[in-house]
Write a protein that holds these residues in place. Sequence first.
Motif, PDB file in Angstrom:
ATOM      1  N   THR A  86      30.437  43.955  39.666  1.00 59.65           N
ATOM      2  CA  THR A  86      31.799  42.812  38.974  1.00 59.65           C
ATOM      3  C   THR A  86      31.500  42.134  39.127  1.00 59.65           C
ATOM      4  O   THR A  86      31.983  40.785  38.279  1.00 59.65           O
ATOM      5  CB  THR A  86      32.424  43.284  39.770  1.00 59.65           C
ATOM      6  N   SER A 114      33.909  36.928  44.324  1.00 61.32           N
ATOM      7  CA  SER A 114      33.783  37.075  43.176  1.00 61.32           C
ATOM      8  C   SER A 114      34.722  36.904  41.986  1.00 61.32           C
ATOM      9  O   SER A 114      34.440  36.613  41.014  1.00 61.32           O
ATOM     10  CB  SER A 114      33.162  38.963  42.987  1.00 61.32           C
ATOM     11  N   ASN A 163      41.288  44.043  48.145  1.00 62.75           N
ATOM     12  CA  ASN A 163      39.727  44.859  49.052  1.00 62.75           C
ATOM     13  C   ASN A 163      40.155  44.892  50.371  1.00 62.75           C
ATOM     14  O   ASN A 163      38.948  44.981  51.724  1.00 62.75           O
ATOM     15  CB  ASN A 163      38.495  44.955  49.251  1.00 62.75           C
TER      16      ASN A 163
HETATM   17  C1  LIG Z   1      38.044  43.158  44.691  1.00 62.72           C
HETATM   18  C2  LIG Z   1      36.689  43.408  44.446  1.00 62.72           C
HETATM   19  N1  LIG Z   1      35.793  42.108  43.332  1.00 62.72           N
HETATM   20  C3  LIG Z   1      34.614  41.564  43.344  1.00 62.72           C
HETATM   21  C4  LIG Z   1      33.834  42.374  44.427  1.00 62.72           C
HETATM   22  C5  LIG Z   1      32.977  43.097  43.956  1.00 62.72           C
HETATM   23  O1  LIG Z   1      31.836  44.129  43.725  1.00 62.72           O
HETATM   24  P1  LIG Z   1      30.406  43.416  43.230  1.00 62.72           P
HETATM   25  O2  LIG Z   1      29.729  43.566  44.182  1.00 62.72           O
HETATM   26  O3  LIG Z   1      30.009  45.182  41.965  1.00 62.72           O
HETATM   27  O4  LIG Z   1      29.710  42.523  43.139  1.00 62.72           O
HETATM   28  C6  LIG Z   1      34.482  43.437  45.420  1.00 62.72           C
HETATM   29  C7  LIG Z   1      33.123  44.094  46.420  1.00 62.72           C
HETATM   30  O5  LIG Z   1      33.618  44.452  47.017  1.00 62.72           O
HETATM   31  C8  LIG Z   1      35.696  43.528  45.683  1.00 62.72           C
HETATM   32  O6  LIG Z   1      36.318  44.613  46.482  1.00 62.72           O
END
Ligand SMILES: Cc1ncc(COP(=O)(O)O)c(C=O)c1O
Length: 393
Positions: A86, A114, A163
């Motif tokens: 992501t 992120s 999350n």
């Molecule tokens: C809401 C959310 N966005 C972004 C991410 C980042 O994901 P990734 O590890 O696939 O980059 C996470 C990871 O837990 C997340 O829960």
Amino acid sequence: MYDVYAVREDFPVLKEVVYLDSTATTQTPVPAVEAMVEYFYKYAGNHGRGAHRLAREATNRYEDARETVASFLDAEPSKTVFTKNTTEGINLIANSYPWEAGDHIITTLLEHHSNLLPWLRLQKKGVKVTIISPDSEGKIDISSIEEAFTEKTRLVAITQVSNVFGSIQDVKNITRLAHRNGIRTLIDGAQSAGHMPVSLKDLDCDFFATAGHKGLLGPQGTGVLYIKEPDILDSASVGGGTVSDIEGCNYVLEPSPACFEAGTPNIPGVIALGKAVEYVKKIGVSEIESHEIKLATETAKRLSELEHVEVYGPDDRAGIVPFNVKGLHAHDVALILDQTRKICVRSGHHCAIPIVRFLKVDSTVRASFALYNTEEEVDILVDAVADLKALVS
Ligand SMILES: Cc1ncc(COP(=O)(O)O)c(C=O)c1O
């Protein structure tokens, strides 16, 4: 409703542990793992780079996976880009959108790092960022987004499911509102895709970034990025696979998605992701959603009945239950759960420091559910947390 015990046979590690950390990453089903093994044993070759049979087979299977994933998300394959996670998808947008000094981005305090840091970093280029706070249950009031709009607002970047809280945001109406004001939206679907029905046509968002290794059950190192209008972006990364011609100092980029997938991609991972998505589709994403919500709601209710436990998040949560045991640090709780009952939960700030601080704590324990969890596992977790009372009283 599907047979959860039959599903568990496809995830051998579940015989060894109580896995309640699917928000961090999910387990991958046997058919997807076998697809990866088959690639290595039978047709390992590069993608889009050769006329020989192995390269052709690898390319075809990789592109089949794109069709599968795009159809699952109700998107066009040409607008569906494979990434490594992501985070990479969101950074790709931040780094390739034609920002101008003075442009304005709205995001929220709920976001995973992120979906926050790529925007905060743009401040160095003169882009302004507004961060909207949620209510105490982790929900964003749409009107607070509207109030933040300015003539210079270019993007609203928001998560569909938090999350940290498990709260679900009304991203469809946020997108409608943004579009009425000429503003694009980026939806962080890391915790929604595969956990609830997602139709990108229906959401109508401009960008949607998600992981392959979470609700879609693919292997780690896979992600998906949807770009509604690829032509408005410059490729963030260029090189092999992205260009159709070079003459002197001039070059012509390939159309999307190739121009966004520079270098050799994670071919076995993407092929396995395709198989994993077929698996999710066969079980039914609405059934998965009901199952996860039922387990999470039951867990939240039972944990909140324990005097020594504080549970966060709304009643209408996705499959995520954050909590703390009063008087114990979240990391200690997680370690004890693992050591005493082989329960795997996440603890810490969940890569979302601002929103965990908003809860006036430095960390939480997080139990999260996927299609393969059971009522018995809820009992095991609740009993184990109940037993922690002896340590705090
Ligand atoms: C809401 C959310 N966005 C972004 C991410 C980042 O994901 P990734 O590890 O696939 O980059 C996470 C990871 O837990 C997340 O829960």
